[in-house]
Design a protein around this motif. Structure first.
Motif, PDB file in Angstrom:
ATOM      1  N   LEU A   3    -133.384 -37.334   3.456  1.00  0.00           N
ATOM      2  CA  LEU A   3    -133.147 -36.197   2.693  1.00  0.00           C
ATOM      3  C   LEU A   3    -132.887 -35.007   3.672  1.00  0.00           C
ATOM      4  N   LYS A   4    -133.265 -35.126   4.966  1.00  0.00           N
ATOM      5  CA  LYS A   4    -132.722 -34.132   5.720  1.00  0.00           C
ATOM      6  C   LYS A   4    -131.476 -34.191   6.067  1.00  0.00           C
ATOM      7  N   GLU A   5    -130.675 -35.319   6.404  1.00  0.00           N
ATOM      8  CA  GLU A   5    -129.193 -35.383   6.343  1.00  0.00           C
ATOM      9  C   GLU A   5    -128.352 -34.575   5.215  1.00  0.00           C
ATOM     10  N   ILE A   6    -129.024 -34.560   4.160  1.00  0.00           N
ATOM     11  CA  ILE A   6    -128.183 -33.708   2.945  1.00  0.00           C
ATOM     12  C   ILE A   6    -129.059 -32.604   2.482  1.00  0.00           C
ATOM     13  N   GLY A   7    -129.818 -31.913   3.416  1.00  0.00           N
ATOM     14  CA  GLY A   7    -130.252 -30.690   3.165  1.00  0.00           C
ATOM     15  C   GLY A   7    -131.421 -30.404   2.383  1.00  0.00           C
ATOM     16  N   ALA A   8    -131.986 -31.640   2.162  1.00  0.00           N
ATOM     17  CA  ALA A   8    -132.993 -31.586   1.043  1.00  0.00           C
ATOM     18  C   ALA A   8    -134.604 -31.976   1.532  1.00  0.00           C
ATOM     19  N   LEU A   9    -134.697 -31.574   2.870  1.00  0.00           N
ATOM     20  CA  LEU A   9    -136.087 -31.937   3.259  1.00  0.00           C
ATOM     21  C   LEU A   9    -137.107 -31.055   2.693  1.00  0.00           C
ATOM     22  N   ASP A  10    -136.720 -29.733   2.434  1.00  0.00           N
ATOM     23  CA  ASP A  10    -137.837 -29.082   1.907  1.00  0.00           C
ATOM     24  C   ASP A  10    -138.322 -29.460   0.449  1.00  0.00           C
ATOM     25  N   ILE A  11    -137.864 -30.493  -0.061  1.00  0.00           N
ATOM     26  CA  ILE A  11    -138.870 -30.722  -1.550  1.00  0.00           C
ATOM     27  C   ILE A  11    -139.857 -31.827  -0.850  1.00  0.00           C
ATOM     28  N   VAL A  12    -139.970 -32.412   0.314  1.00  0.00           N
ATOM     29  CA  VAL A  12    -141.049 -32.984   0.526  1.00  0.00           C
ATOM     30  C   VAL A  12    -142.514 -32.436   0.715  1.00  0.00           C
ATOM     31  N   ARG A  13    -143.499 -32.942  -0.099  1.00  0.00           N
ATOM     32  CA  ARG A  13    -144.720 -32.461  -0.143  1.00  0.00           C
ATOM     33  C   ARG A  13    -145.775 -33.259   0.508  1.00  0.00           C
ATOM     34  N   ILE A  64    -141.679 -40.023  -6.398  1.00  0.00           N
ATOM     35  CA  ILE A  64    -141.944 -40.593  -5.153  1.00  0.00           C
ATOM     36  C   ILE A  64    -141.070 -41.392  -4.853  1.00  0.00           C
ATOM     37  N   PHE A  65    -140.457 -41.318  -3.552  1.00  0.00           N
ATOM     38  CA  PHE A  65    -139.534 -42.156  -3.259  1.00  0.00           C
ATOM     39  C   PHE A  65    -140.131 -43.541  -2.479  1.00  0.00           C
ATOM     40  N   THR A  66    -139.781 -44.604  -3.075  1.00  0.00           N
ATOM     41  CA  THR A  66    -140.462 -45.844  -2.464  1.00  0.00           C
ATOM     42  C   THR A  66    -139.203 -46.877  -2.041  1.00  0.00           C
ATOM     43  N   SER A  67    -139.750 -47.954  -1.267  1.00  0.00           N
ATOM     44  CA  SER A  67    -138.785 -49.079  -0.910  1.00  0.00           C
ATOM     45  C   SER A  67    -139.352 -50.468  -1.586  1.00  0.00           C
ATOM     46  N   PRO A  68    -139.081 -50.834  -2.225  1.00  0.00           N
ATOM     47  CA  PRO A  68    -139.592 -52.135  -3.106  1.00  0.00           C
ATOM     48  C   PRO A  68    -139.559 -53.379  -2.268  1.00  0.00           C
ATOM     49  N   ILE A  69    -140.675 -54.309  -2.108  1.00  0.00           N
ATOM     50  CA  ILE A  69    -140.509 -55.321  -1.493  1.00  0.00           C
ATOM     51  C   ILE A  69    -140.777 -56.606  -2.498  1.00  0.00           C
ATOM     52  N   SER A  70    -139.898 -57.499  -2.401  1.00  0.00           N
ATOM     53  CA  SER A  70    -140.024 -58.649  -3.352  1.00  0.00           C
ATOM     54  C   SER A  70    -141.481 -59.217  -3.278  1.00  0.00           C
ATOM     55  N   GLY A  71    -141.888 -59.383  -4.741  1.00  0.00           N
ATOM     56  CA  GLY A  71    -143.103 -59.977  -4.910  1.00  0.00           C
ATOM     57  C   GLY A  71    -144.524 -59.021  -4.560  1.00  0.00           C
ATOM     58  N   GLN A  72    -144.150 -57.966  -4.044  1.00  0.00           N
ATOM     59  CA  GLN A  72    -145.348 -56.863  -3.740  1.00  0.00           C
ATOM     60  C   GLN A  72    -145.555 -55.753  -4.813  1.00  0.00           C
ATOM     61  N   SER A  73    -146.619 -55.443  -5.135  1.00  0.00           N
ATOM     62  CA  SER A  73    -146.858 -54.180  -5.831  1.00  0.00           C
ATOM     63  C   SER A  73    -146.905 -52.775  -5.117  1.00  0.00           C
ATOM     64  N   TYR A  74    -147.041 -51.763  -5.868  1.00  0.00           N
ATOM     65  CA  TYR A  74    -147.017 -50.722  -5.312  1.00  0.00           C
ATOM     66  C   TYR A  74    -148.667 -50.280  -4.990  1.00  0.00           C
ATOM     67  N   GLY A  75    -149.379 -50.925  -5.821  1.00  0.00           N
ATOM     68  CA  GLY A  75    -150.889 -50.488  -5.643  1.00  0.00           C
ATOM     69  C   GLY A  75    -151.164 -49.277  -6.446  1.00  0.00           C
ATOM     70  N   LEU A 124    -127.777 -37.704  -5.574  1.00  0.00           N
ATOM     71  CA  LEU A 124    -127.833 -37.381  -7.129  1.00  0.00           C
ATOM     72  C   LEU A 124    -128.942 -36.791  -7.635  1.00  0.00           C
ATOM     73  N   PHE A 125    -130.144 -36.943  -7.043  1.00  0.00           N
ATOM     74  CA  PHE A 125    -131.503 -36.361  -7.349  1.00  0.00           C
ATOM     75  C   PHE A 125    -131.592 -34.895  -6.941  1.00  0.00           C
ATOM     76  N   THR A 126    -131.078 -34.693  -5.606  1.00  0.00           N
ATOM     77  CA  THR A 126    -131.109 -33.430  -4.983  1.00  0.00           C
ATOM     78  C   THR A 126    -130.091 -32.394  -5.375  1.00  0.00           C
ATOM     79  N   GLY A 127    -128.994 -32.646  -6.092  1.00  0.00           N
ATOM     80  CA  GLY A 127    -127.984 -31.737  -6.217  1.00  0.00           C
ATOM     81  C   GLY A 127    -127.429 -31.611  -5.214  1.00  0.00           C
ATOM     82  N   THR A 128    -126.992 -32.452  -4.175  1.00  0.00           N
ATOM     83  CA  THR A 128    -126.184 -32.273  -3.050  1.00  0.00           C
ATOM     84  C   THR A 128    -125.081 -33.202  -2.872  1.00  0.00           C
TER      85      THR A 128
END
Length: 377
Positions: free
Chosen positions: A107-117, A161-172, A204-208
């Motif tokens: 997000l920083k690389e594409i100038g969109a780090l300011d959306i992080v809460r 919410i940006f996530t990285s899925p792992i096979s067989g694991q839920s997000y809880g 695509l999600f940040t308009g950049t």
């Protein structure tokens, strides 16, 4: 006079209804208005439609299925009628939660780090903007991914919410937030440039998009330039990577992105003939048998102290059995201080050049390495 007003009103309404009907029909047609070429990545596809964009993320563990289908709509326009099924996201996104340092770096690389809460795994994030944001209260520390502070997430009301899925694991608990999960599977890409192309997915999600496209083009150019320099070397040093963790020593599969990077950097990876794209959980004995005579050893570690041969041997005496240890050809990257993991997904060209320098220093006489350095006595 009153009849004329009524007729004028009816005529105006008729024109408006006709215009609305015409606009609605263009959306129903599902007309594609632009081509979107995903050049290296295999994990996502994009279709630009009239009034919306379809972004599909494939399931890397079952490629016959989709993991997600997002429908992106300009937040400043009316939502088109008869949208296809999928998760609706208004873009550009204005607030987000991230679950890893890689999300923040991209997000920083594409100038969109300011959306992080809010962020998870704060201790691994080296970005000053995030660390300072947490200190002054602008960004919330949400704890570990598997023990996330769900009450704070709900209070923040993030749009995604940006996530990285792992096979067989839920997000809880994180799914209780009800915010759409933007699932990034870039780490499953076997091609380093395929992984780097996910910067375009984020945009695509940040308009950049234009910025991301230009940055990615530079990465491709730099990566291929280094690859071309070492392409015709006559001698390729044999190499293996990292250290054992508990009972396993994970080596990159022979068709993984790391194995491909080692080859592109001009090395002869010991497990190059393996056909897997993930990691090989091996015993120490299996690694010693296969890599005991290898020329070079690349290590990544996380520690407050700089690695030495003595500290390496103290950690596990049998490390000293390797030829690379005996000949003092061990190169290490301390990720506590180096942004290796932040840079790898979006700047494989930078890390490739470091590796190529380690393997063929004579081809890069003026280069100063950024990540790896030779282990000292």
């Amino acid at each position: 006079m009153r009849i004329n007003k009524i007729l004028f009103t009816l005529l105006f309404l008729s024109l408006m209804l006709g215009a609305c009907k015409k606009q609605s029909s263009t959306v129903i047609d599902n007309k594609q208005i632009a081509d979107y070429d995903v050049k290296y990545a295999k994990g996502f596809t994009v279709n630009k439609m009239q009034g919306y964009t379809i972004v599909e993320v494939r399931n890397p563990w079952d490629t016959t299925l989709l993991l997600q289908k997002y429908i992106l709509v300009d937040r400043d326009k009316e939502i088109p009628a008869n949208l296809p099924q999928g998760t609706l996201i208004k873009i550009p996104v204005q607030s987000a939660i991230t679950s890893s340092t890689i999300h923040c770096s991209t997000l920083k690389e594409i100038g969109a780090l300011d959306i992080v809460r809010g962020v998870c795994e704060l201790q691994y994030i080296k970005l000053d903007e995030i660390q300072n944001g947490v200190k002054n209260g602008a960004i919330k520390d949400l704890g570990l991914v598997n023990k996330v502070d769900i009450e704070t997430i709900i209070m923040l009301e993030p749009e995604v919410i940006f996530t990285s899925p792992i096979s067989g694991q839920s997000y809880g608990n994180i799914e209780k937030a009800k915010a759409p999960l933007i699932e990034t599977i870039d780490y499953t890409e076997p091609d380093p440039l395929g992984r780097a192309e996910w910067i375009r997915f984020y945009s695509l999600f940040t308009g950049t998009e234009s910025l991301a496209d230009s940055l990615f083009d530079i990465t491709v150019k730099n990566y291929n330039e280094v690859k071309a320099i070492v392409a015709n070397v006559t001698t390729r040093p044999t190499v293996f990577t990292d250290m054992k963790y508990q009972s396993n020593w994970n080596q990159p599969g022979g068709k993984s992105y790391m194995a491909n990077m080692l080859a592109d950097a001009g090395a002869d990876y010991v497990w190059k003939d393996d056909s897997s794209t993930g990691f090989l959980p091996l015993s120490f004995e299996a690694v010693l048998d296969k890599a005991g005579e290898a020329d070079l050893w690349l290590i990544k570690y996380f520690a407050p102290e700089t690695m030495t041969y003595e500290s390496l041997k103290n950690e596990f005496k049998s490390y000293s059995y390797f030829n690379a240890f005996k000949t003092r050809n061990v190169f290490a990257c301390n990720t506590q201080f180096s942004p290796y993991y932040e840079d790898l997904p979006i700047h494989p060209d930078w890390i490739l050049k470091d590796m190529a320098y380690v393997f063929h220093p004579d081809l890069f006489p003026d280069y100063q390495p950024k990540y790896y350095s030779k282990v000292r006595e």
